[in-house]
Scaffold this motif. Structure first.
Motif, PDB file in Angstrom:
ATOM      1  N   ARG A 149       0.825  -1.330   0.048  1.00 31.91           N
ATOM      2  CA  ARG A 149      -0.074  -0.114  -0.066  1.00 31.91           C
ATOM      3  C   ARG A 149       0.642   1.321   0.153  1.00 31.91           C
ATOM      4  O   ARG A 149       0.483   2.209  -0.545  1.00 31.91           O
ATOM      5  N   HIS A 150       2.034   1.315   0.634  1.00 34.13           N
ATOM      6  CA  HIS A 150       2.881   2.380   0.666  1.00 34.13           C
ATOM      7  C   HIS A 150       3.874   2.180  -0.350  1.00 34.13           C
ATOM      8  O   HIS A 150       5.015   3.360  -0.226  1.00 34.13           O
ATOM      9  N   SER A 151       3.951   1.413  -1.351  1.00 30.88           N
ATOM     10  CA  SER A 151       5.020   1.243  -2.121  1.00 30.88           C
ATOM     11  C   SER A 151       4.591   1.794  -3.556  1.00 30.88           C
ATOM     12  O   SER A 151       3.236   1.514  -3.845  1.00 30.88           O
ATOM     13  N   LYS A 152       5.283   2.670  -4.334  1.00 31.37           N
ATOM     14  CA  LYS A 152       4.805   3.243  -5.586  1.00 31.37           C
ATOM     15  C   LYS A 152       5.346   2.241  -6.606  1.00 31.37           C
ATOM     16  O   LYS A 152       4.992   2.388  -7.936  1.00 31.37           O
ATOM     17  N   ASP A 153       6.186   1.310  -6.406  1.00 31.94           N
ATOM     18  CA  ASP A 153       6.592   0.458  -7.368  1.00 31.94           C
ATOM     19  C   ASP A 153       5.927  -1.138  -7.121  1.00 31.94           C
ATOM     20  O   ASP A 153       6.423  -2.010  -7.709  1.00 31.94           O
ATOM     21  N   SER A 154       4.771  -1.017  -6.548  1.00 31.73           N
ATOM     22  CA  SER A 154       4.294  -2.448  -6.423  1.00 31.73           C
ATOM     23  C   SER A 154       3.799  -3.147  -7.688  1.00 31.73           C
ATOM     24  O   SER A 154       3.274  -2.122  -8.338  1.00 31.73           O
ATOM     25  N   ALA A 233       5.179  -8.383  -2.351  1.00 36.01           N
ATOM     26  CA  ALA A 233       4.818  -7.337  -1.401  1.00 36.01           C
ATOM     27  C   ALA A 233       5.646  -7.534   0.106  1.00 36.01           C
ATOM     28  O   ALA A 233       6.229  -6.809   0.657  1.00 36.01           O
ATOM     29  N   LEU A 234       5.900  -9.132   0.235  1.00 38.60           N
ATOM     30  CA  LEU A 234       6.672  -9.484   1.479  1.00 38.60           C
ATOM     31  C   LEU A 234       8.051  -9.164   1.267  1.00 38.60           C
ATOM     32  O   LEU A 234       8.719  -8.691   2.216  1.00 38.60           O
ATOM     33  N   ASN A 240      11.844  -2.671   3.570  1.00 41.36           N
ATOM     34  CA  ASN A 240      11.192  -1.526   4.585  1.00 41.36           C
ATOM     35  C   ASN A 240      11.901  -1.486   5.885  1.00 41.36           C
ATOM     36  O   ASN A 240      12.171  -0.657   6.547  1.00 41.36           O
ATOM     37  N   ILE A 241      12.167  -2.848   6.403  1.00 37.59           N
ATOM     38  CA  ILE A 241      12.879  -3.090   7.661  1.00 37.59           C
ATOM     39  C   ILE A 241      14.286  -2.578   7.508  1.00 37.59           C
ATOM     40  O   ILE A 241      14.517  -1.981   8.554  1.00 37.59           O
ATOM     41  N   MET A 242      14.834  -2.823   6.571  1.00 39.77           N
ATOM     42  CA  MET A 242      16.279  -2.416   6.261  1.00 39.77           C
ATOM     43  C   MET A 242      16.460  -0.855   6.336  1.00 39.77           C
ATOM     44  O   MET A 242      17.183  -0.230   7.019  1.00 39.77           O
ATOM     45  N   LYS A 243      15.328  -0.136   5.609  1.00 36.09           N
ATOM     46  CA  LYS A 243      15.207   1.215   5.385  1.00 36.09           C
ATOM     47  C   LYS A 243      14.999   1.877   6.689  1.00 36.09           C
ATOM     48  O   LYS A 243      15.669   2.926   7.148  1.00 36.09           O
ATOM     49  N   GLU A 244      14.190   1.216   7.661  1.00 38.19           N
ATOM     50  CA  GLU A 244      13.674   1.818   8.918  1.00 38.19           C
ATOM     51  C   GLU A 244      14.847   1.701   9.945  1.00 38.19           C
ATOM     52  O   GLU A 244      15.222   2.823  10.529  1.00 38.19           O
ATOM     53  N   ASN A 245      15.940   0.952   9.734  1.00 39.82           N
ATOM     54  CA  ASN A 245      16.976   0.583  10.905  1.00 39.82           C
ATOM     55  C   ASN A 245      17.978   1.276  10.104  1.00 39.82           C
ATOM     56  O   ASN A 245      18.998   1.455  11.011  1.00 39.82           O
TER      57      ASN A 245
END
Length: 459
Positions: A149-154, A233-234, A240-245
């Motif tokens: 939902r939060h990805s522009k490239d899905s 998506a998974l 996203n976890i990597m980006k958050e950290n």
């Protein structure tokens, strides 16, 4: 039981779980081999104080990250990758995860599955640890949906959906099955109810459906997952976890095959094998696992434009001797064939194979949904499943450390996560979580004994 080998990385995190509000304490252990309760231990070791439950400080810049290779990007591989990254967040140690799959995300049997998700056996009995599996899979589906939902490239298909929440309907086709299902439905899981209904009510859900015995079983909370969009998506969720950290974690996707496990020896601290039926192509494990292979062909059916009877938008998917996984009002997948002992892992289906699959599946589906005869074949795809042996608890996946098969003196630690069979979607989330815990803690005892009992099978 597989003997333990010394991990290459100097830090091994051992998690001790306590119930209620007592939380989780972390211990830092050396790479020295530990045998629980072997030899003399002090009382302080057996009964740690609260001060000892405080997390030990982890070096901020260790010489090298804890390196994990995950072989396979299907349900098992992506679940393990996500849980490795998530369980190591906030960072306890630097972590690098390398995903290997020549077909890319969801390119194997996982991407071909029908995606009908519920926690029951064909007789309506709750599967082994079905409640935990159901809960964790729904949780992981929500994670994937949020990432997409939060990805522009899905790249989701099926009108942008990853999950179709319309329930699953199961018409009874023989008296014996009907009686067993009716009895088991009374003990169904409260978060995935089984409602026993008659044909009239079933036709309000799916017009013109046929329930030969005037009995059908409706699971309103069951869902239809679109496998490849879900897995894509998974993977986004992993990124996203990597980006958050920000720093401390790395994730790489390699579109290549690993032909020998020992080619990775010493390069990784942990190698997690999630290759499904292709695990038998590894020379170290070939012929040494209690798995059978089964090729399944799934037919893509489309309703011609000149036919006016669309499949209702809010109608459930259907599960019986054949299944119909609804993709839209004029698109569905019908499956699946069962070709045992096949070695053909190609997703490609020849015209002849597709025709034979249609001849086998169409009569089965016509029993409960006669209107399927008006649909035409739009294509077909296939996957090779790895089917586990039957146990007193049902057909359970194979998990555990396999260094005894690969080589006892290996510096890397090798783990198997395979044999998910036709229930990979249900099992993958919970078992991926357990596998990640076992890998990060270097402790096979985290895995339930039922899932490592396969090691006792003589071959």
């Amino acid at each position: 039981m597989v003997g333990r080998t010394e991990p290459r990385h100097p830090i091994c995190l051992i998690r001790y779980l306590y119930g209620g509000s007592r939380g989780i304490g972390f211990y830092r252990a050396s790479g020295r081999r530990q045998q629980r309760f072997a030899g003399r231990r002090s009382a302080a070791w057996l009964f740690p104080t609260m001060a000892q439950l405080i997390p030990s400080p982890i070096p901020s810049s260790p010489a090298s990250p804890f390196r994990c290779a995950v072989l396979g990007c299907g349900f098992a591989g992506l679940s393990v990758a996500w849980h490795l990254l998530k369980q190591n967040s906030p960072r306890e140690l630097r972590l690098r995860v390398d995903l290997f799959d020549e077909a890319g995300i969801g390119g194997g049997a996982s991407g071909v599955s029908g995606g009908l998700l519920h926690p029951y056996s064909p007789k309506g009995k709750l599967l082994w640890r079905g409640a935990e599996c159901w809960k964790e899979t729904l949780r992981l589906l929500n994670v994937a949906e949020m990432a997409a939902r939060h990805s522009k490239d899905s790249n989701e298909t099926s009108d942008g959906l990853i999950v179709r929440r319309r329930g699953i309907l199961r018409p009874a086709v023989n008296m014996k099955n009907s009686e067993i299902m009716t009895e088991n439905a009374q003990n169904c899981h409260p978060n995935c109810r089984i409602e026993t209904i008659g044909e009239d009510y079933a036709q309000t859900l799916v017009p013109n459906i046929c329930a030969p015995l005037d009995v059908a079983f409706y699971m309103p909370a069951a869902v239809n997952v679109y496998p490849r969009p879900y897995l894509q998506a998974l993977f986004l969720a992993c990124q996203n976890i990597m980006k958050e950290n920000d720093v401390g974690q790395e994730l790489y996707l390699h579109k290549k095959s690993i032909h020998k496990l020992l080619d990775l020896e010493g390069e990784y601290d942990a190698v997690i094998i999630c290759l499904g039926a292709k695990v038998d192509m590894l020379p170290e494990l070939s012929g040494r696992l209690p798995l059978r292979t089964c090729r399944g062909v799934v037919a893509h059916m489309q309703l011609p434009l000149d036919m006016g009877e669309d499949y209702p938008e809010h109608a459930p998917s259907i599960l019986s001797d054949a299944w119909l996984a609804i993709q839209g009002t004029r698109s569905l997948y019908m499956g699946s064939t069962w070709e045992w002992k096949s070695t053909n892992s190609s997703a490609h289906v020849s015209a002849d194979e597709a025709s034979k699959a249609l001849e086998e599946l169409l009569p089965k589906a016509s029993v409960f949904y006669p209107g399927i005869k008006n649909w035409s074949l739009g294509g077909a795809k296939a996957g090779l499943r790895a089917m586990p042996p039957l146990t007193p608890h049902g057909s359970l996946p194979l998990l555990g450390c396999v260094n005894s098969l690969v080589g006892q003196n290996c510096r890397s630690r090798y783990w198997l996560f395979g044999g998910l069979g036709s229930r990979g979607l249900l099992y993958h989330a919970w078992l991926g979580k357990l596998m990640a815990q076992a890998v990060l803690s270097c402790d096979e005892q985290i895995i339930p004994s039922e899932l490592i009992a396969w090691k006792n099978i003589k071959r």
